[in-house]
Write a protein that holds these residues in place. Structure first.
Motif, PDB file in Angstrom:
ATOM      1  N   TRP A   1       0.863  -1.184   0.000  1.00  0.00           N
ATOM      2  CA  TRP A   1       0.000   0.000   0.000  1.00  0.00           C
ATOM      3  C   TRP A   1       0.894   1.227   0.000  1.00  0.00           C
ATOM      4  CZ3 TRP A   1      -0.856   4.260   3.144  1.00  0.00           C
ATOM      5  CH2 TRP A   1      -2.061   4.957   2.940  1.00  0.00           C
ATOM      6  N   LEU A   2       0.730   2.078  -1.026  1.00  0.00           N
ATOM      7  CA  LEU A   2       1.508   3.304  -1.134  1.00  0.00           C
ATOM      8  C   LEU A   2       0.580   4.483  -0.918  1.00  0.00           C
ATOM      9  CD1 LEU A   2       3.273   1.124  -2.596  1.00  0.00           C
ATOM     10  CD2 LEU A   2       4.220   2.984  -3.967  1.00  0.00           C
ATOM     11  N   GLY A   3       0.858   5.281   0.120  1.00  0.00           N
ATOM     12  CA  GLY A   3      -0.032   6.352   0.530  1.00  0.00           C
ATOM     13  C   GLY A   3       0.013   7.557  -0.382  1.00  0.00           C
ATOM     14  N   VAL A   4      -0.961   8.437  -0.194  1.00  0.00           N
ATOM     15  CA  VAL A   4      -1.151   9.620  -1.037  1.00  0.00           C
ATOM     16  C   VAL A   4       0.134  10.447  -1.127  1.00  0.00           C
ATOM     17  CG1 VAL A   4      -2.396  11.814  -1.215  1.00  0.00           C
ATOM     18  CG2 VAL A   4      -3.625   9.723  -0.585  1.00  0.00           C
ATOM     19  N   ASN A   5       0.500  10.782  -2.360  1.00  0.00           N
ATOM     20  CA  ASN A   5       1.635  11.672  -2.666  1.00  0.00           C
ATOM     21  C   ASN A   5       2.993  11.121  -2.237  1.00  0.00           C
ATOM     22  OD1 ASN A   5       0.129  13.677  -3.954  1.00  0.00           O
ATOM     23  ND2 ASN A   5      -0.341  14.704  -2.017  1.00  0.00           N
ATOM     24  N   ALA A   6       3.102   9.822  -2.033  1.00  0.00           N
ATOM     25  CA  ALA A   6       4.427   9.233  -1.790  1.00  0.00           C
ATOM     26  C   ALA A   6       5.265   9.316  -3.062  1.00  0.00           C
ATOM     27  CB  ALA A   6       4.289   7.784  -1.338  1.00  0.00           C
ATOM     28  N   THR A   7       6.580   9.413  -2.868  1.00  0.00           N
ATOM     29  CA  THR A   7       7.533   9.473  -3.976  1.00  0.00           C
ATOM     30  C   THR A   7       8.601   8.404  -3.760  1.00  0.00           C
ATOM     31  OG1 THR A   7       7.195  11.858  -4.231  1.00  0.00           O
ATOM     32  CG2 THR A   7       9.178  10.926  -5.215  1.00  0.00           C
ATOM     33  N   VAL A   8       8.933   7.666  -4.809  1.00  0.00           N
ATOM     34  CA  VAL A   8       9.928   6.601  -4.712  1.00  0.00           C
ATOM     35  C   VAL A   8      11.041   6.879  -5.718  1.00  0.00           C
ATOM     36  CG1 VAL A   8      10.380   4.130  -4.802  1.00  0.00           C
ATOM     37  CG2 VAL A   8       8.145   4.965  -4.010  1.00  0.00           C
ATOM     38  N   SER A   9      12.284   6.928  -5.247  1.00  0.00           N
ATOM     39  CA  SER A   9      13.434   7.226  -6.099  1.00  0.00           C
ATOM     40  C   SER A   9      13.731   6.073  -7.043  1.00  0.00           C
ATOM     41  CB  SER A   9      14.654   7.524  -5.219  1.00  0.00           C
ATOM     42  OG  SER A   9      15.749   7.931  -6.006  1.00  0.00           O
ATOM     43  N   ASN A  10      14.548   6.352  -8.062  1.00  0.00           N
ATOM     44  CA  ASN A  10      14.810   5.361  -9.106  1.00  0.00           C
ATOM     45  C   ASN A  10      15.595   4.167  -8.573  1.00  0.00           C
ATOM     46  OD1 ASN A  10      16.943   7.526  -9.121  1.00  0.00           O
ATOM     47  ND2 ASN A  10      17.957   5.994 -10.368  1.00  0.00           N
TER      48      ASN A  10
END
Length: 294
Positions: A240-249
């Motif tokens: 589950w990825l929450g609202v506006n999460a950012t994941v780097s490359n």
């Protein structure tokens, strides 16, 4: 062999079926890679998928192990690598074009834009008005794509070589498996170096999600509104990825993980972990830190 910018000299032959980075894995593939910096030499040697290497004359002479590979000598191996890729991307080297295959049981809006070739849409799908599906997109059964979403777009990949900027041609595909639902105004890029961006079975995307090139999203993972995934991200099952999460490359997120809303993920996340914050850390540590400053 040469072009206007880079001289290439074929030192020894090999057969390869894709191009790839030394630090990535390509199961069942024969990979042509490159090395410009000797600190990546062990990554080349330890990657059993690599059968061919582009390197400088100096590196070739320094390491006897390279004589076991197909080798191209280049003054600038990185530039040569991406120029070769761009040439191959104009051909059917990575995948073969085919006539569109769209199931008669699927409801594809007349106001959706479907590319001219190499698109497959399975049974009982719903493609709403304003959806754009680009060539190189394979969609399974029972998939719903809501208005405004773009599927199979070009990846954002540019290479700086000294004072030049080389655009890297997007040559991969998007694979969307059965029972995936994509809400409004999402963007899903194709893989760049001939690889696939994959949304596995029962993945659900909320509005305004960006899935970059070569990402893999595991089964039953839910990605909520505004999440941004950079390229080559792997997300496991049941996450589950929450609202506006950012994941780097290049980040790997294991199975059964939770990424709290607004988190910025810059390190791999082990299975069963919840992370929070900017930069994201294990959730209990984040709470302890917040308590300590209040």
């Amino acid at each position: 062999m040469c072009n206007n910018n880079t001289e290439w000299l074929l030192k020894s032959n090999c057969e390869f079926d894709t191009l790839g980075m030394a630090t990535s894995k390509y199961p069942d593939k024969k990979v042509l890679s490159f090395i410009s910096d000797e600190k990546y030499f062990n990554s080349i040697i330890n990657n059993k998928d690599i059968v061919g290497i582009i390197c400088t004359e100096e590196i070739y002479k320094r390491y006897d192990e390279l004589k076991n590979y197909g080798v191209i000598i280049a003054k600038d191996p990185k530039r040569a690598f991406f120029e070769i890729h761009n040439m191959l991307a104009k051909t059917e080297f990575y995948w073969k074009k085919f006539k569109n295959k769209i199931s008669e049981t699927s409801d594809v809006s007349n106001d959706a834009i479907i590319g001219e070739h190499s698109i497959e849409i399975g049974d009982n799908c719903i493609i709403e008005p304003g959806v754009v599906i680009h060539p190189g997109t394979i969609i399974g059964d029972n998939v719903i794509i809501r208005s405004g979403s773009q599927i199979g777009t070009s990846g954002f990949q540019f290479i700086k070589v000294k004072n030049d900027v080389i655009p890297v041609t997007t040559a991969g595909r998007v694979i969307i498996r059965d029972n995936v639902e994509i809400q409004h105004n999402c963007c899903i890029d194709r893989g760049v170096l001939g690889g696939d961006t994959v949304l596995d079975y029962n993945v659900k995307l909320d509005n305004f999600v960006h899935i970059a090139h070569d990402d893999y999203i595991g089964e039953r993972t839910f990605i909520t509104a505004g999440v941004k995934l950079s390229g080559r991200v792997v997300v496991g099952k049941d996450c589950w990825l929450g609202v506006n999460a950012t994941v780097s490359n290049g980040i790997n997120i294991g199975d059964n993980c939770r990424i709290s809303l607004g988190s910025v993920v810059t390190k791999d996340v082990p299975s069963g972990t919840t992370v929070t914050g900017n930069f994201a850390i294990e959730h209990s540590k984040f709470i302890e830190f917040i308590k300590s400053i209040r």
